[in-house]
Write a protein that holds these residues in place. Structure first.
Motif, mmCIF file in Angstrom:
data_model
loop_
_atom_site.group_PDB
_atom_site.id
_atom_site.type_symbol
_atom_site.label_atom_id
_atom_site.label_comp_id
_atom_site.label_asym_id
_atom_site.label_seq_id
_atom_site.Cartn_x
_atom_site.Cartn_y
_atom_site.Cartn_z
ATOM 1 N N ALA A 29 66.997 39.431 29.303
ATOM 2 C CA ALA A 29 66.380 38.107 29.213
ATOM 3 C C ALA A 29 65.918 37.810 27.791
ATOM 4 O O ALA A 29 65.957 36.660 27.334
ATOM 5 C CB ALA A 29 65.210 38.001 30.185
ATOM 6 N N LEU A 30 65.490 38.844 27.075
ATOM 7 C CA LEU A 30 65.068 38.649 25.682
ATOM 8 C C LEU A 30 66.246 38.342 24.771
ATOM 9 O O LEU A 30 66.075 37.723 23.719
ATOM 10 C CB LEU A 30 64.337 39.898 25.183
ATOM 11 N N ALA A 64 60.921 46.561 26.520
ATOM 12 C CA ALA A 64 60.992 46.172 27.928
ATOM 13 C C ALA A 64 61.210 47.425 28.756
ATOM 14 O O ALA A 64 61.813 48.390 28.292
ATOM 15 C CB ALA A 64 62.122 45.178 28.156
ATOM 16 N N ALA A 65 60.734 47.399 29.984
ATOM 17 C CA ALA A 65 60.966 48.552 30.858
ATOM 18 C C ALA A 65 62.372 48.505 31.437
ATOM 19 O O ALA A 65 63.149 49.443 31.268
ATOM 20 C CB ALA A 65 59.924 48.583 31.973
ATOM 21 N N THR A 66 62.721 47.412 32.108
ATOM 22 C CA THR A 66 64.001 47.355 32.814
ATOM 23 C C THR A 66 65.063 46.670 31.971
ATOM 24 O O THR A 66 64.767 45.836 31.117
ATOM 25 C CB THR A 66 63.856 46.585 34.140
ATOM 26 N N PRO A 67 66.326 46.998 32.226
ATOM 27 C CA PRO A 67 67.396 46.342 31.475
ATOM 28 C C PRO A 67 67.422 44.834 31.673
ATOM 29 O O PRO A 67 67.743 44.091 30.753
ATOM 30 C CB PRO A 67 68.672 47.003 32.003
ATOM 31 N N VAL A 101 55.375 45.395 23.268
ATOM 32 C CA VAL A 101 55.946 45.649 24.586
ATOM 33 C C VAL A 101 55.651 44.442 25.476
ATOM 34 O O VAL A 101 54.494 44.064 25.663
ATOM 35 C CB VAL A 101 55.372 46.934 25.195
ATOM 36 N N VAL A 102 56.717 43.852 26.000
ATOM 37 C CA VAL A 102 56.584 42.627 26.799
ATOM 38 C C VAL A 102 57.125 42.836 28.214
ATOM 39 O O VAL A 102 57.541 41.886 28.871
ATOM 40 C CB VAL A 102 57.270 41.425 26.113
ATOM 41 N N LYS A 103 57.107 44.063 28.678
ATOM 42 C CA LYS A 103 57.558 44.368 30.038
ATOM 43 C C LYS A 103 56.647 43.670 31.056
ATOM 44 O O LYS A 103 55.566 43.177 30.711
ATOM 45 C CB LYS A 103 57.549 45.874 30.274
ATOM 46 N N ALA A 104 57.091 43.664 32.317
ATOM 47 C CA ALA A 104 56.307 43.086 33.414
ATOM 48 C C ALA A 104 55.868 41.668 33.087
ATOM 49 O O ALA A 104 54.717 41.291 33.258
ATOM 50 C CB ALA A 104 55.098 43.971 33.732
ATOM 51 N N ASP A 105 56.848 40.861 32.616
ATOM 52 C CA ASP A 105 56.583 39.475 32.227
ATOM 53 C C ASP A 105 55.435 39.401 31.233
ATOM 54 O O ASP A 105 54.520 38.590 31.363
ATOM 55 C CB ASP A 105 56.291 38.604 33.451
ATOM 56 N N GLY A 106 55.526 40.241 30.203
ATOM 57 C CA GLY A 106 54.480 40.236 29.182
ATOM 58 C C GLY A 106 53.128 40.585 29.772
ATOM 59 O O GLY A 106 52.127 39.920 29.490
ATOM 60 N N TYR A 107 53.076 41.656 30.585
ATOM 61 C CA TYR A 107 51.833 42.076 31.243
ATOM 62 C C TYR A 107 51.203 40.898 31.989
ATOM 63 O O TYR A 107 49.986 40.748 32.031
ATOM 64 C CB TYR A 107 50.853 42.659 30.233
ATOM 65 N N ALA A 146 56.663 36.687 29.317
ATOM 66 C CA ALA A 146 57.347 37.540 28.348
ATOM 67 C C ALA A 146 57.880 36.767 27.151
ATOM 68 O O ALA A 146 57.674 37.170 26.003
ATOM 69 C CB ALA A 146 58.479 38.308 29.026
ATOM 70 N N LEU A 147 58.591 35.679 27.399
ATOM 71 C CA LEU A 147 59.244 34.993 26.283
ATOM 72 C C LEU A 147 58.256 34.324 25.333
ATOM 73 O O LEU A 147 58.365 34.493 24.114
ATOM 74 C CB LEU A 147 60.281 33.998 26.803
ATOM 75 N N PRO A 148 57.290 33.549 25.813
ATOM 76 C CA PRO A 148 56.328 32.979 24.861
ATOM 77 C C PRO A 148 55.582 34.042 24.072
ATOM 78 O O PRO A 148 55.356 33.889 22.865
ATOM 79 C CB PRO A 148 55.384 32.165 25.751
ATOM 80 N N CYS A 149 55.202 35.129 24.743
ATOM 81 C CA CYS A 149 54.466 36.181 24.043
ATOM 82 C C CYS A 149 55.367 36.947 23.078
ATOM 83 O O CYS A 149 54.921 37.351 21.994
ATOM 84 C CB CYS A 149 53.818 37.132 25.045
ATOM 85 N N ALA A 150 56.636 37.137 23.448
ATOM 86 C CA ALA A 150 57.575 37.792 22.532
ATOM 87 C C ALA A 150 57.734 36.962 21.263
ATOM 88 O O ALA A 150 57.710 37.500 20.142
ATOM 89 C CB ALA A 150 58.924 37.988 23.213
#
Length: 427
Positions: A78-79, A70-73, A43-49, A53-57
């Protein structure tokens, strides 16, 4: 105890949050070992906690995650954006929808969406007609958390409507899911009750013809402690970033996890003061005698919790210190007890704890909150510096430009440019 210098090219920054992507990969591998029979969602919501988000994804996928949450669409889109670096065969799911959301864009981007009620099913089927392709839908059951999800009394109607939409070729019912309320409290009876209700609602849906690809309810604490909750897919959030879901369950090391974020700042000023000198607004701290004070140039506008005034721990020049007085918008003070480290010396607010520095959990305790809150609140004025971006450890750290917590508007992970920083190195 000597501190390790900040990474090359980042020591001049007013503040920085260094994110060790090697730790993210190792955490994902460790978490997968706890649920080896299930697919793994990072889960990478909230800019990867708050970690990016993207580097951690990308790091999570490199370590074996086959789903991203992700929480929001807009987080999910973005992913899927060109240049995100997320492979097309990695499933992306989002669940926090409101009426009028970008359903069509999500369907066209091959994003899995959550449906908790008839209004959402109506909107996603309308979007599927416009997109000319079926939507991938996960029906969410409220098994006892009381937030999103369909109540058991309404479940039959939602399932029947979803099956009609599937028969019309507008949706594919790919998942049934729910979320646990008390999995971070060992032995709490609500977890077992929710799992029982989840199985009942799955059985009811399958009896009517739903054939889900995945059934999922396990969050980070359940991944670690409740193997009976793993089903086909597990969803790990905060543990991906090396934070234990709650102190009651154990420390990160107990689960083979390593905190990925180190938050530090450069000491702005050291000065001698006499005894009886007030410090900060309201003089909530008064020096007990002649001493030295150090000015740390971060505050609650950067996400340092004001609630930790007078209690927040920091490591300065190898010694643990405590916030003296109040945490202001842009700065706080520590009493250095007569020591005189130079201006520019590194102040570590929290990290993995290897050097004796505080951890995010230590700050959570000081602020009366949870570690999730500490890492996700770090604001856009603090550049993220991602270390070990290549799985083999090659490559220099890349500082991400100061940004809103939701990431750059184009969804890219653009490195900082010289013009993003002033002459002092402060964003």
């Amino acid at each position: 105890m000597n501190e390790t210098p900040a990474s090359p090219g980042t020591a001049h920054l007013r503040a920085r949050a260094e994110i060790d992507l090697a730790a993210v990969r190792a955490n994902v591998r460790s978490l997968r070992s706890h649920a080896s029979g299930a697919a793994f969602m990072a889960v990478v919501k909230a800019d990867g906690y708050g970690h990016g988000a993207l580097p951690c994804a990308r790091a999570a996928v490199e370590a074996g995650a086959t789903w991203l949450g992700a929480a929001t669409p807009h987080e999910a889109l973005a992913l899927r954006a060109p240049g995100s670096g997320v492979p097309a065969d990695v499933r992306v799911m989002c669940w926090l929808w409101t009426p009028g959301g970008p359903w069509r864009e999500a369907v066209e981007a091959d994003i899995d969406v959550s449906v908790s009620g008839l209004w959402a099913l109506e909107e996603v089927t309308a979007a599927a007609r416009l997109a000319g392709r079926p939507a991938r839908v996960h029906l969410k059951a409220d098994t006892g958390l009381g937030r999103g999800g369909c109540q058991p009394t309404d479940w039959t109607d939602l399932v029947a409507a979803a099956l009609r939409a599937e028969a019309d070729g507008l949706v594919r019912l790919v998942g049934i899911w729910s979320h646990l309320a008390c999995a971070d409290e060992p032995g709490h009876p609500a977890t077992t009750d929710q799992l029982t209700r989840f199985r009942e609602m799955i059985t009811a849906a399958e009896a009517r013809g739903v054939r889900p690809e995945v059934r999922h309810i396990a969050n980070s604490p359940a991944v670690l402690t409740r193997p009976d909750s793993h089903f086909d897919l597990v969803r790990s959030g905060v543990s991906v970033y090396g934070i234990a879901p709650s102190p009651a369950l154990g420390t990160p090391a107990d689960f083979g996890l390593r905190p990925a974020m180190t938050l530090s700042a450069s000491l702005a000023l050291v000065k001698r003061t006499p005894g009886g000198h007030g410090v900060g607004y309201g003089h909530r701290y008064v020096t007990p005698g002649p001493t030295t004070l150090g000015l740390v140039p971060v505050g609650y506008a950067d996400g340092v919790p004001r609630q930790a005034s007078g209690a927040g721990p920091v490591l300065v020049d190898g010694k643990l210190r405590t916030v003296a007085g109040g945490i202001a918008m842009d700065q706080f003070v520590v009493d250095l007890g007569g020591d005189e480290p130079p201006a520019g010396a590194e102040v570590v607010l929290f990290g993995p704890g290897d050097r004796g520095e505080p951890t995010a959990q230590d700050w959570a305790q000081a602020a009366g909150t949870i570690a999730y809150d500490i890492v996700t609140r770090i604001g856009g004025r603090v550049p993220r510096v991602h270390l070990n971006e290549s799985p083999d450890g090659a490559g220099a750290p890349s500082p991400a430009a100061g940004r809103e917590r939701g990431g750059p508007r184009d969804g890219s992970d653009a490195p900082a440019r010289p013009e993003d920083f002033g002459a002092s190195g402060t964003p």
